[in-house]
Write a protein that holds these residues in place. Sequence first.
Motif, mmCIF file in Angstrom:
data_model
loop_
_atom_site.group_PDB
_atom_site.id
_atom_site.type_symbol
_atom_site.label_atom_id
_atom_site.label_comp_id
_atom_site.label_asym_id
_atom_site.label_seq_id
_atom_site.Cartn_x
_atom_site.Cartn_y
_atom_site.Cartn_z
ATOM 1 N N GLY A 61 63.861 16.845 63.015
ATOM 2 C CA GLY A 61 65.293 17.001 62.945
ATOM 3 C C GLY A 61 65.910 16.522 61.644
ATOM 4 O O GLY A 61 65.225 16.194 60.670
ATOM 5 N N LYS A 64 70.177 14.417 64.796
ATOM 6 C CA LYS A 64 69.673 13.148 65.342
ATOM 7 C C LYS A 64 70.782 12.151 65.672
ATOM 8 O O LYS A 64 70.500 10.976 65.906
ATOM 9 N N ASN A 103 69.644 20.409 69.964
ATOM 10 C CA ASN A 103 69.266 19.322 69.061
ATOM 11 C C ASN A 103 68.050 18.566 69.589
ATOM 12 O O ASN A 103 67.163 18.180 68.813
ATOM 13 N N ASN A 112 64.616 18.178 67.507
ATOM 14 C CA ASN A 112 64.190 16.831 67.140
ATOM 15 C C ASN A 112 62.810 16.466 67.674
ATOM 16 O O ASN A 112 62.121 15.626 67.075
#
Length: 242
Positions: free
Chosen positions: A144, A149, A178, A182
């Motif tokens: 990420g 993050k 996300n 990540n």
Amino acid sequence: MKLGAYETNRIYNVDCYEAIKQLPDNSIDLIITDPPYEIEVAHSSGVFGIDKKLSYQQIADISNGYDYKILDDFVRVLKRINLYVWCSKRQIPTLLDYFVTQRKCRYNIITWHKSNVIPATNNCYMPDTEYCLFFRERGAKLYGTPTTKRTYYVTPTNKADKQRFGHPTIKPLEIIQNFVLNSSVGGGIILDPFAGSGTTGVAAKNNDRQYILFEKDETRYLQAENRLNNIQVGGQMTLFTM
């Protein structure tokens, strides 16, 4: 790809407690899931009238928690412990004990702060924050960018998605995407045992990951399947992007 009894890139209308036992050991790269919370559900309409009472009724069937024994299966099927689990405040101590105290995992607490919740504050704080705990063991990499993050999000409650996909506790797609970026790489396999409206599958599909989703409730399963096929419940075609 087939893993045990299940193929990737599909949602299954099954009981996750039974279905997960059909997945091989060390076969999953990442779990992202939103199991039932442990919360007190009030049944009186109170000062906010019938709207508040109806909102409580909508979540009554997913407010009694879940059997923590499934955590053993989470650990078994993961290549390394690499897990995002949404939870209520009451569930945080149990999850920290299991993954941090017993399993020695690193962890983060990620929060979603909702800017437009009903101001129900009778002898309590505002119910404006939801919690997601991220656990990973040594060797589970974090990818990420500084943008993906971040550990807190501030957005309105996503009422449009609730109405569109028929699930009262749907999470914002941006947050789930996300998590995918990540904690996985292209082609990785993501499991969501409590799939709900299918947001984890949409996030995986949008980012070239594979997924396996389990959802016990038949109505929610059908809505999620339609969503994953880019078809709204009303029958219109749609695209799912951030």
